[in-house]
Write an enzyme that holds these catalytic residues in place. Structure first.
Site, mmCIF file in Angstrom:
data_model
loop_
_atom_site.group_PDB
_atom_site.id
_atom_site.type_symbol
_atom_site.label_atom_id
_atom_site.label_comp_id
_atom_site.label_asym_id
_atom_site.label_seq_id
_atom_site.Cartn_x
_atom_site.Cartn_y
_atom_site.Cartn_z
ATOM 1 N N GLU A 52 15.497 91.976 42.128
ATOM 2 C CA GLU A 52 16.494 91.958 41.173
ATOM 3 C C GLU A 52 17.700 92.012 42.917
ATOM 4 O OE1 GLU A 52 16.298 88.976 39.195
ATOM 5 O OE2 GLU A 52 14.447 89.436 38.921
ATOM 6 N N ASP A 63 11.973 87.934 47.236
ATOM 7 C CA ASP A 63 10.535 88.391 47.718
ATOM 8 C C ASP A 63 9.836 89.411 48.116
ATOM 9 O OD1 ASP A 63 9.509 87.267 45.231
ATOM 10 O OD2 ASP A 63 8.881 85.513 45.616
#
Length: 402
Positions: A236, A300
């Site tokens: 995030e 990721d």
């Protein structure tokens, strides 16, 4: 009322331009009919007469309650199932990961000092909304928030729902031109299971519901928490610097000069091409959509790198690289296993097509894991993967952003 002197944030100006053109060509009668029909559809779907109509199952009632009173449902959940220690531990873990992410920015040799400074400023200014807001443990504040709401036990579901909608709309209007705190708009919903990054206020949210299970527990070895929720937190944070959001600093100004933007774009294209090469195990022409999934793939890869660096620093400072009993894995290997378990699942052909051909911006689970791990020198070292093997390709076939 909003006046001509007020500043209004319009998230999608093009939508309203197109809407204006449509309304100009549409008769008032047709617009009125549309509004009337939409109102009827809304009401009819929320009526229950003679066993027909709205779903009155426990699950649907719970979803309806969450939709109307997310803060109240969140408060019940938090006060019964989430400890303050869970939140404080998750906050400390988040700050450790932010620290390592900032170090990656500072070490980006392809950026000039002014750009690095602005990028670091954006990362350090990012608000972390972890687990729940103070409102969720403050019953008096919640009681005050709903003063004047009149729910009638004998009224229909639709009547009470309309009453709730009117009350909430009026409450929202009272906030106009008032200074707001983070709790005024409930920056995090504890019962949600969707961590987020919000670009409009440069913040991330990690709901309490994610601080359990395979994601996190205060009662297990730290390596599992860093690999689990830690990789999510890193993911995030990285969204603030993905292909879409890298354009702006914390104030909404242009972050990159043209030359730096070109280098960033070249590095991003590496991920794009790499993920296009991931094919369905049994259907050669069915590949991951590297363009559609680019932002998530960047998040990721960079996120897990920051989480792993934070874990290693934690171990060096505390010596707490604990293993699990009866498992022949090192503490470092358990980090990767914990991260992989977040994406554990079976993807069928239809599911693969949905995630690659339509609007799912995430790669299929299998390739989210493979993509992250193949690009990581640390993973290859921890599992002793030979150079040139499937999970440790040559350096020129790996992608790295920061």
């Amino acid at each position: 009322m909003v006046t001509e002197n007020d500043t209004v944030l319009v998230m999608d100006p093009d939508y309203f331009r197109q809407l204006g053109l449509i309304l100009q060509k549409t008769t008032s009668r047709r617009i009125a009919n549309y509004i009337g029909f939409a109102t009827i559809v809304y009401g009819a779907s929320r009526l229950h007469v003679n066993g027909i109509g709205v779903d009155v199952s426990t699950e649907n009632c719970l979803l309806s309650t969450e939709e109307s009173f997310p803060d109240l449902l969140g408060a019940i959940y938090v006060q019964n199932f989430v400890s303050k220690e869970t939140k404080s531990t998750a906050i400390r873990l988040s700050e450790k990961i932010r620290y390592e992410f900032v170090k990656m920015l500072e070490n980006a040799s392809w950026l000039d000092n002014d750009t690095i400074s602005a990028a670091v400023d954006k990362a350090n200014a990012m608000d972390f909304n972890i687990a729940y807001c103070d409102t969720h443990i403050n019953n008096s504040k919640l009681d005050k928030r709903y003063e004047g709401l009149d729910i009638q036990p004998n009224a229909s579901y639709l009547q009470n729902l309309l009453q709730v909608n009117r009350f909430l709309a009026a409450a929202m209007i009272t906030l106009l031109r008032q200074p707001l705190t983070i709790d005024d708009f409930d920056a995090i919903q504890p019962t949600s299971t969707s961590p987020k990054y919000w670009s409009d206020n440069n913040s991330i949210g990690i709901p309490a519901a994610n601080l359990q299970g395979r994601f996190f527990s205060i009662n297990r070895p730290p390596t599992l928490n860093f690999g689990g929720i830690g990789s999510v937190i890193g993911h995030e944070i990285t969204h603030g610097f993905d292909k879409t959001r890298i354009e702006w600093d914390r104030y909404g100004n242009v972050l990159f000069r043209d030359d730096a933007q070109q280098i960033y774009n070249r590095k991003a294209r590496c991920y794009e091409k790499q993920y296009y090469n991931f094919k369905h195990p049994s259907i050669d022409n069915l590949t991951v959509n590297g363009t559609l999934t680019l932002n998530e793939n960047i998040a990721d890869n960079v996120g897990i790198k920051a989480a792993y660096a934070a874990y290693q620093k934690f171990v060096n400072e505390t010596g707490a690289g604990l293993k699990l009993p009866n498992l022949n894995f090192t503490a470092d290997q358990l980090f990767w296993i914990a991260a992989a378990q977040l994406h554990c699942g079976r993807t069928y052909v239809l599911g693969f097509r949905v995630t690659t051909d339509y609007d799912d911006v995430h790669a299929p689970n299998r390739y989210r894991v493979i993509g992250m791990f193949r690009n990581s020198d640390e993973f290859a070292r921890d599992f002793k993967c030979k150079v040139g093997s499937n999970m440790n390709p040559p350096k020129d076939e790996k992608c790295e952003l920061w």
